[in-house]
Design a protein around this motif. Structure first.
Motif, short mmCIF file in Angstrom:
data_model
loop_
_atom_site.label_atom_id
_atom_site.label_comp_id
_atom_site.label_asym_id
_atom_site.label_seq_id
_atom_site.Cartn_x
_atom_site.Cartn_y
_atom_site.Cartn_z
N GLY A 97 -7.73 -48.20 -133.14
CA GLY A 97 -7.31 -49.64 -133.03
C GLY A 97 -7.90 -50.39 -134.28
O GLY A 97 -7.13 -51.27 -134.49
N HIS A 98 -9.06 -50.11 -134.35
CA HIS A 98 -9.85 -50.68 -135.53
C HIS A 98 -8.91 -50.60 -136.84
O HIS A 98 -8.44 -51.67 -137.33
CB HIS A 98 -11.34 -50.34 -135.98
N GLU A 99 -8.58 -49.36 -137.19
CA GLU A 99 -7.81 -49.31 -138.46
C GLU A 99 -6.49 -50.08 -138.43
O GLU A 99 -5.85 -50.48 -139.31
CB GLU A 99 -7.67 -47.77 -138.83
N ALA A 100 -5.72 -50.04 -137.26
CA ALA A 100 -4.40 -50.37 -136.83
C ALA A 100 -4.39 -51.81 -137.15
O ALA A 100 -3.54 -52.51 -137.75
CB ALA A 100 -4.03 -50.01 -135.61
N LEU A 101 -5.45 -52.55 -136.42
CA LEU A 101 -5.39 -53.94 -136.40
C LEU A 101 -5.88 -54.28 -137.73
O LEU A 101 -5.00 -55.57 -138.32
CB LEU A 101 -6.68 -54.49 -135.54
N GLU A 102 -6.65 -53.86 -138.53
CA GLU A 102 -6.86 -54.28 -139.98
C GLU A 102 -5.84 -54.06 -140.86
O GLU A 102 -5.61 -54.98 -141.75
CB GLU A 102 -8.26 -53.52 -140.42
N THR A 103 -5.17 -53.03 -140.88
CA THR A 103 -3.72 -52.83 -141.39
C THR A 103 -2.76 -53.97 -141.33
O THR A 103 -2.10 -54.42 -142.22
CB THR A 103 -3.28 -51.25 -141.07
N ARG A 122 -11.03 -59.58 -145.82
CA ARG A 122 -10.27 -59.83 -144.62
C ARG A 122 -10.14 -58.90 -143.88
O ARG A 122 -9.22 -58.48 -143.48
CB ARG A 122 -9.19 -60.79 -145.08
N GLU A 123 -11.36 -58.09 -143.33
CA GLU A 123 -11.21 -56.91 -142.40
C GLU A 123 -11.66 -57.59 -141.08
O GLU A 123 -12.83 -58.06 -140.82
CB GLU A 123 -12.52 -55.98 -142.89
N VAL A 124 -10.71 -57.19 -140.14
CA VAL A 124 -10.75 -58.16 -138.83
C VAL A 124 -11.77 -57.50 -137.66
O VAL A 124 -11.88 -58.14 -136.73
CB VAL A 124 -9.44 -58.36 -138.16
N CYS A 125 -11.96 -56.07 -137.94
CA CYS A 125 -12.98 -55.59 -136.99
C CYS A 125 -14.15 -55.20 -137.33
O CYS A 125 -15.11 -55.05 -136.67
CB CYS A 125 -12.25 -54.31 -136.76
N ASP A 126 -14.52 -55.18 -138.48
CA ASP A 126 -16.07 -54.87 -139.15
C ASP A 126 -17.11 -55.60 -138.63
O ASP A 126 -18.16 -55.00 -138.06
CB ASP A 126 -16.11 -54.96 -140.82
N ALA A 127 -16.99 -56.81 -138.66
CA ALA A 127 -18.03 -57.62 -138.09
C ALA A 127 -18.43 -57.53 -136.40
O ALA A 127 -19.56 -57.94 -136.08
CB ALA A 127 -17.92 -59.36 -138.38
N GLY A 176 -22.36 -54.65 -136.32
CA GLY A 176 -21.22 -54.92 -137.36
C GLY A 176 -21.47 -54.90 -138.72
O GLY A 176 -22.94 -54.96 -138.98
N TYR A 177 -20.67 -55.08 -139.53
CA TYR A 177 -20.87 -55.29 -140.94
C TYR A 177 -19.99 -56.28 -141.52
O TYR A 177 -18.75 -56.29 -141.08
CB TYR A 177 -21.00 -53.97 -141.75
N ILE A 178 -20.23 -56.61 -142.98
CA ILE A 178 -19.12 -57.24 -143.51
C ILE A 178 -19.34 -57.25 -145.19
O ILE A 178 -20.66 -57.34 -145.33
CB ILE A 178 -19.04 -58.75 -143.19
N ARG A 205 -19.02 -48.05 -141.32
CA ARG A 205 -18.59 -46.82 -140.32
C ARG A 205 -17.37 -46.37 -140.59
O ARG A 205 -16.63 -45.54 -140.81
CB ARG A 205 -18.97 -47.36 -139.08
N ARG A 206 -16.33 -47.46 -140.75
CA ARG A 206 -14.93 -47.19 -141.06
C ARG A 206 -14.48 -48.04 -142.11
O ARG A 206 -14.13 -49.12 -142.25
CB ARG A 206 -14.02 -48.01 -139.89
N ALA A 207 -14.53 -47.42 -143.45
CA ALA A 207 -14.61 -48.16 -144.71
C ALA A 207 -13.14 -48.45 -145.00
O ALA A 207 -12.29 -47.74 -144.37
CB ALA A 207 -15.12 -47.13 -145.64
#
Ligand SMILES: [Zn+2]
Length: 212
Positions: A97-103, A122-127, A176-178, A205-207
């Motif tokens: 889901g993380h990668e899908a939403l960010e894409t 603008r990565e919407v799940c990392d944080a 989280g991270y940013i 974690r999910r680059a």
């Protein structure tokens, strides 16, 4: 943007993937699309021509990631390493889901925040990537930040779907991270309790990654 998911991982079956795709599609329609003004549908094994590709597999060519999304010469591709997720105690379902939403928000991996937030990718799940909530059928779906987190549209709060963040970028949830770009150099901010697994990571974690 539509996304065709294929599975070669030996650790899960297509039958495991079906309810996860259903939950993510439900989340996109009801939670994500109204906030980010994007649309997209995940399909298993086959789907519309021109759709992005997402592979659930047991290997990955980036030792610092459990999954990533890239723009490969115009072809948007996501990789989720199911084996790495399981061995690190992570959940491939929220990783997908993380990668899908960010894409859906930044398929070319090149958008930044606006105004005072232009240094943040603008990565919407990392944080908020350690946060999840029950989706369709009880399947966990990932938390995501709202446009306000990046200075887009009305000022928050809330700054994220679950209303957990204390402020806009670079505020972070635990785990989280940013990534911030200043003076041509990237800096990764890590949230509280970013220890153990995360402490060993040079990337998130999910680059995210863009290949030229
Ligand atoms: Zn990410």
């Amino acid at each position: 943007m539509d996304i065709i998911v294929t599975r070669t991982s030996a650790l899960i079956t297509d039958a495991d993937v079906v309810p996860v795709i259903a939950a993510i599609n439900h989340q996109i329609v009801w939670d994500f699309a109204p906030k980010w003004q994007v649309s997209g549908t995940l399909y298993l094994n086959s789907g519309p021509t021109g759709a992005a590709r997402c592979s659930l597999q047991d290997t990955i060519d980036d030792p610092d990631a459990l999954g990533y999304h890239v723009d490969e010469n115009g072809l948007v591709e996501m990789i989720i390493d199911v084996e790495a997720c399981q061995s690190s105690g992570d959940d491939w379902r929220t990783c997908l889901g993380h990668e899908a939403l960010e894409t859906l928000v930044d398929s070319l991996c090149n958008l930044m925040g606006l105004g005072a937030y232009t240094s943040f990718i603008r990565e919407v799940c990392d944080a908020v990537e350690e946060d999840f909530y029950p989706g369709l059928g009880g399947v966990p779906v990932t938390n995501f930040v709202l446009p306000s987190y990046f200075g887009i549209g009305p000022v928050g709060p809330p700054w994220d779907m679950m209303g957990q963040l204390s402020g806009p970028a670079p505020a972070l949830r635990p785990g989280g991270y940013i990534d911030e770009l200043t003076g041509g150099a990237w800096t990764m901010h890590l949230g509280d309790r970013a220890d153990g697994y995360m402490a060993t990571r040079k990337n998130g974690r999910r680059a995210w990654r863009k290949r030229s």
